[in-house]
Scaffold this motif. Sequence first.
Motif, PDB file in Angstrom:
ATOM      1  N   ALA A   1       0.814  -1.218   0.000  1.00 14.23           N
ATOM      2  CA  ALA A   1       0.000   0.000   0.000  1.00 14.23           C
ATOM      3  C   ALA A   1       0.850   1.273   0.000  1.00 14.23           C
ATOM      4  O   ALA A   1       0.415   2.307  -0.494  1.00 14.23           O
ATOM      5  CB  ALA A   1      -0.933   0.008   1.207  1.00 14.23           C
ATOM      6  N   VAL A   2       2.053   1.201   0.553  1.00 14.90           N
ATOM      7  CA  VAL A   2       2.926   2.386   0.584  1.00 14.90           C
ATOM      8  C   VAL A   2       3.669   2.482  -0.748  1.00 14.90           C
ATOM      9  O   VAL A   2       4.378   1.557  -1.135  1.00 14.90           O
ATOM     10  CB  VAL A   2       3.927   2.303   1.748  1.00 14.90           C
ATOM     11  N   VAL A   3       3.484   3.590  -1.434  1.00 13.76           N
ATOM     12  CA  VAL A   3       4.145   3.785  -2.731  1.00 13.76           C
ATOM     13  C   VAL A   3       4.907   5.108  -2.717  1.00 13.76           C
ATOM     14  O   VAL A   3       4.520   6.048  -2.035  1.00 13.76           O
ATOM     15  CB  VAL A   3       3.125   3.777  -3.892  1.00 13.76           C
ATOM     16  N   GLN A   4       5.981   5.127  -3.459  1.00 11.12           N
ATOM     17  CA  GLN A   4       6.766   6.358  -3.568  1.00 11.12           C
ATOM     18  C   GLN A   4       6.547   6.969  -4.942  1.00 11.12           C
ATOM     19  O   GLN A   4       6.682   6.310  -5.967  1.00 11.12           O
ATOM     20  CB  GLN A   4       8.257   6.079  -3.365  1.00 11.12           C
ATOM     21  N   ILE A   5       6.188   8.237  -4.956  1.00 13.38           N
ATOM     22  CA  ILE A   5       5.999   8.982  -6.203  1.00 13.38           C
ATOM     23  C   ILE A   5       6.843  10.236  -6.105  1.00 13.38           C
ATOM     24  O   ILE A   5       6.578  11.113  -5.284  1.00 13.38           O
ATOM     25  CB  ILE A   5       4.518   9.347  -6.431  1.00 13.38           C
TER      26      ILE A   5
ATOM     27  N   SER B   1       9.610  12.268  -4.707  1.00 13.43           N
ATOM     28  CA  SER B   1      10.307  12.204  -3.416  1.00 13.43           C
ATOM     29  C   SER B   1       9.343  11.970  -2.262  1.00 13.43           C
ATOM     30  O   SER B   1       9.767  11.890  -1.104  1.00 13.43           O
ATOM     31  CB  SER B   1      11.067  13.515  -3.176  1.00 13.43           C
ATOM     32  N   ALA B   2       8.044  11.857  -2.558  1.00 11.94           N
ATOM     33  CA  ALA B   2       7.042  11.726  -1.500  1.00 11.94           C
ATOM     34  C   ALA B   2       6.492  10.306  -1.432  1.00 11.94           C
ATOM     35  O   ALA B   2       6.492   9.571  -2.414  1.00 11.94           O
ATOM     36  CB  ALA B   2       5.891  12.722  -1.746  1.00 11.94           C
ATOM     37  N   TYR B   3       6.019   9.935  -0.242  1.00 11.64           N
ATOM     38  CA  TYR B   3       5.394   8.632  -0.031  1.00 11.64           C
ATOM     39  C   TYR B   3       3.884   8.816   0.122  1.00 11.64           C
ATOM     40  O   TYR B   3       3.412   9.757   0.760  1.00 11.64           O
ATOM     41  CB  TYR B   3       5.969   7.959   1.220  1.00 11.64           C
ATOM     42  N   TRP B   4       3.150   7.878  -0.495  1.00  9.21           N
ATOM     43  CA  TRP B   4       1.699   7.927  -0.477  1.00  9.21           C
ATOM     44  C   TRP B   4       1.148   6.583  -0.031  1.00  9.21           C
ATOM     45  O   TRP B   4       1.813   5.548  -0.156  1.00  9.21           O
ATOM     46  CB  TRP B   4       1.152   8.245  -1.873  1.00  9.21           C
ATOM     47  N   LEU B   5      -0.057   6.606   0.485  1.00  7.72           N
ATOM     48  CA  LEU B   5      -0.736   5.383   0.903  1.00  7.72           C
ATOM     49  C   LEU B   5      -1.885   5.128  -0.063  1.00  7.72           C
ATOM     50  O   LEU B   5      -2.776   5.966  -0.226  1.00  7.72           O
ATOM     51  CB  LEU B   5      -1.274   5.537   2.325  1.00  7.72           C
ATOM     52  N   ARG B   6      -1.841   3.979  -0.723  1.00  9.38           N
ATOM     53  CA  ARG B   6      -2.905   3.632  -1.666  1.00  9.38           C
ATOM     54  C   ARG B   6      -4.081   3.044  -0.913  1.00  9.38           C
ATOM     55  O   ARG B   6      -3.978   2.003  -0.280  1.00  9.38           O
ATOM     56  CB  ARG B   6      -2.396   2.637  -2.712  1.00  9.38           C
ATOM     57  N   VAL B   7      -5.214   3.740  -0.979  1.00  9.77           N
ATOM     58  CA  VAL B   7      -6.424   3.297  -0.290  1.00  9.77           C
ATOM     59  C   VAL B   7      -7.201   2.377  -1.213  1.00  9.77           C
ATOM     60  O   VAL B   7      -7.469   2.732  -2.362  1.00  9.77           O
ATOM     61  CB  VAL B   7      -7.294   4.512   0.112  1.00  9.77           C
ATOM     62  N   PRO B   8      -7.577   1.180  -0.752  1.00 15.40           N
ATOM     63  CA  PRO B   8      -8.278   0.226  -1.611  1.00 15.40           C
ATOM     64  C   PRO B   8      -9.658   0.732  -2.010  1.00 15.40           C
ATOM     65  O   PRO B   8     -10.188   1.674  -1.442  1.00 15.40           O
ATOM     66  CB  PRO B   8      -8.380  -1.028  -0.737  1.00 15.40           C
TER      67      PRO B   8
END
Length: 270
Positions: A143-147, A149-156
């Motif tokens: 669920a944690v992805v890097q785009i 330089s920032a990290y994002w949480l992919r919500v299902p």
Amino acid sequence: MKNAELTLREFALLVADEDATVGCVADLKRRHVERYRQWLERLAARGGPLHRHTVRDRLSKLRGFFRRLDEWDAEDRPSRQLVFDSDFPIADEPLPRFLDDAAAAKLLAAARQDPDPFARLAIEILARTGMRRSEMLGLTIDAVVQIGSAYWLRVPVGKMHTDCYVPLHPQLKTLLDDWLLHRPEDLRSNLLFTDHGRPVNASRIEAAVRLAAERAGLGRVTPHQLRHTLATQAINRGMSLPGGDRRSARSLVVVHDACLRADRRSDGGG
């Protein structure tokens, strides 16, 4: 009792004034209730219309009167029920309760003292992202992805019917990394949150929030309140929620998703 008496008195006076054919309760028809409802909606009270809650109360008293006659098997009663659910105005939805900044800070501070790593992480996720319990429990290990330089949480996929991305607070990123580090390697499930190989139950989140709130001296707090707390904080800091929806934090996901798409376009990634 006074409200019931007032309702029956004004209903009877209205019917007597407008329909001379009515001589007893049994003569009442559906049209008389419809006329009374219209009269209530147009009635001036202190310079303005009656509040919808007052209209609901008056109609409720009238329906209660007719129902008592049925229960008592009274001879003088209408041949059928005259007040329907559709007669009642839609009640105002109360604004969702939220925690002010001071209370939210106390809750997070109490959660960080919890010896249970799941409790610490769960409250941090709910408070920082505004996601639902079901969405949190549906997170996967990727669920944690890097785009950039920032990290994002992919919500299902949830009520939004599409995967969304929420920016990760650095402290939350650290907690997630630690959780993954201590995750058993032999698990067959790709869910992020499991307990002895089984999905974590939502009641465990409820318990974590409840205990943290008690330690913080806040009384009863629910996971859903953290969602509205985040939305309120965003509004107070100047964020404009889509569609004017200022009562639900779900709009925050839309905002974050739009930010992500803009980020991707600026990076040339789509």
